[in-house]
Enzyme design. Structure first.
Site, PDB file in Angstrom:
ATOM      1  CE  LYS A  13      -2.263  -0.723   3.812  1.00 31.17           C
ATOM      2  NZ  LYS A  13      -1.678  -1.996   4.239  1.00 31.17           N
ATOM      3  NE  ARG A  88      -4.064  -0.649  10.330  1.00 30.12           N
ATOM      4  CZ  ARG A  88      -3.000  -0.114   9.740  1.00 30.12           C
ATOM      5  NH1 ARG A  88      -3.041   1.102   9.267  1.00 30.12           N
ATOM      6  NH2 ARG A  88      -1.895  -0.816   9.617  1.00 30.12           N
ATOM      7  NE  ARG A 127       7.994  -2.901   4.984  1.00 30.89           N
ATOM      8  CZ  ARG A 127       6.687  -2.705   5.161  1.00 30.89           C
ATOM      9  NH1 ARG A 127       5.910  -2.459   4.132  1.00 30.89           N
ATOM     10  NH2 ARG A 127       6.139  -2.787   6.359  1.00 30.89           N
ATOM     11  NE  ARG A 140       6.659   0.152  10.524  1.00 28.18           N
ATOM     12  CZ  ARG A 140       5.549   0.142   9.796  1.00 28.18           C
ATOM     13  NH1 ARG A 140       5.549   0.641   8.568  1.00 28.18           N
ATOM     14  NH2 ARG A 140       4.438  -0.364  10.272  1.00 28.18           N
ATOM     15  NE  ARG A 151       2.276  -4.153  11.331  1.00 30.11           N
ATOM     16  CZ  ARG A 151       3.369  -3.916  10.600  1.00 30.11           C
ATOM     17  NH1 ARG A 151       4.542  -4.371  10.998  1.00 30.11           N
ATOM     18  NH2 ARG A 151       3.284  -3.235   9.502  1.00 30.11           N
TER      19      ARG A 151
HETATM   20  P1  AMP Z   1       0.963   1.244   9.121  1.00 30.74           P
HETATM   21  O1  AMP Z   1       2.133   2.142   8.895  1.00 30.74           O
HETATM   22  O2  AMP Z   1      -0.247   1.651   8.324  1.00 30.74           O
HETATM   23  O3  AMP Z   1       1.291  -0.215   8.957  1.00 30.74           O
HETATM   24  O4  AMP Z   1       0.523   1.431  10.656  1.00 30.74           O
HETATM   25  C1  AMP Z   1       1.394   1.100  11.708  1.00 30.74           C
HETATM   26  C2  AMP Z   1       0.620   1.022  13.019  1.00 30.74           C
HETATM   27  O5  AMP Z   1       0.010   2.288  13.304  1.00 30.74           O
HETATM   28  C3  AMP Z   1      -0.533   0.034  13.032  1.00 30.74           C
HETATM   29  O6  AMP Z   1      -0.105  -1.292  13.305  1.00 30.74           O
HETATM   30  C4  AMP Z   1      -1.403   0.609  14.145  1.00 30.74           C
HETATM   31  O7  AMP Z   1      -0.870   0.333  15.422  1.00 30.74           O
HETATM   32  C5  AMP Z   1      -1.262   2.113  13.912  1.00 30.74           C
HETATM   33  N1  AMP Z   1      -2.280   2.605  12.966  1.00 30.74           N
HETATM   34  C6  AMP Z   1      -2.066   3.143  11.731  1.00 30.74           C
HETATM   35  N2  AMP Z   1      -3.223   3.473  11.139  1.00 30.74           N
HETATM   36  C7  AMP Z   1      -4.199   3.118  12.016  1.00 30.74           C
HETATM   37  C8  AMP Z   1      -5.622   3.171  11.991  1.00 30.74           C
HETATM   38  N3  AMP Z   1      -6.285   3.650  10.919  1.00 30.74           N
HETATM   39  N4  AMP Z   1      -6.295   2.730  13.080  1.00 30.74           N
HETATM   40  C9  AMP Z   1      -5.666   2.270  14.165  1.00 30.74           C
HETATM   41  N5  AMP Z   1      -4.325   2.151  14.265  1.00 30.74           N
HETATM   42  C10 AMP Z   1      -3.597   2.576  13.196  1.00 30.74           C
END
Ligand code: AMP
Length: 194
Positions: A13, A88, A127, A140, A151
């Site tokens: 994404k 989400r 990655r 990360r 996740r």
């Molecule tokens: P991402 O970079 O999109 O993979 O997000 C990393 C982490 O941020 C996720 O595993 C969640 O802990 C938090 N996070 C990001 N976007 C959301 C969302 N829309 N709702 C809840 N937690 C989020």
């Protein structure tokens, strides 16, 4: 162009969002990036979110809904946006519907990037290693095997139902994420212009 990118962690994404940003001149709205930057700046929101994110769980809906609502009001979102990592959960999608209606905006499409769950753990962990090696920094915190598995479970339980939610609105366009980056980009362009 107002687009949501939906798909499990590691489906690509973020990569595709950046390509769409270039192609359409619209910003990428990544709630994950905004939260990571809040953590780096040690803001109260960042401090509260850090532990949750490190576990691979979701931060509360109210927190991300607030981030997105504020972000959508910025001038650069006038021509459109790519939402990456939001919504989400169903309540987030409902909140987004309400926000868009209030702001007089409509979605053009929800691009679902599909991927084989079996390859995602390896993809994300590799990655993380590559990024860390390239930057000389740390990976990360949420990119280790156990957290990645969590996740993916969280995705399956809370986020995947959004595909049905948006299908009911006739907005979902599915793209096979198990191809090269270029092929996925081409497929996204095709579905967006059909
Ligand atoms: P991402 O970079 O999109 O993979 O997000 C990393 C982490 O941020 C996720 O595993 C969640 O802990 C938090 N996070 C990001 N976007 C959301 C969302 N829309 N709702 C809840 N937690 C989020």
């Amino acid at each position: 162009m107002r687009i949501i990118l939906l798909g499990p962690p590691g489906a690509g994404k973020g990569t595709q969002a950046k390509i769409l940003v270039e192609a359409y001149g619209i910003p990428q709205l990544s709630t994950g990036d905004i939260l990571r930057s809040a953590i780096a700046q040690k803001t109260p929101m960042g401090l509260a979110a850090k532990e949750i994110m490190d576990r691979g769980d979701l931060v509360p809906d109210e927190v991300v809904n607030g981030i997105v609502s504020e972000r959508l009001d910025a001038e650069d979102c006038k021509p459109g946006f790519v939402l990456d990592g939001f919504p989400r959960t169903i309540p987030q999608a409902e909140a987004l519907d309400a926000m868009l209606e209030e702001k007089g905006m409509e979605l053009d499409g929800v691009v679902e990037i599909t991927a084989d769950p079996d390859v995602l753990v390896d993809r994300i962990v590799n990655r993380a290693r590559e990024t860390a090696a390239a930057s000389g920094g740390a990976a990360r915190a949420d990119d280790n095997v156990e957290v990645v598995r969590n996740r993916l479970n969280v995705y399956r339980e809370l986020t995947e139902p959004l595909v049905g939610y948006y299908k009911a609105k006739g907005l979902v366009k599915s793209v096979d994420g198990m191809q090269s980056v270029e092929e996925v980009t081409a497929a996204i362009r095709r579905v967006l212009h059909n």
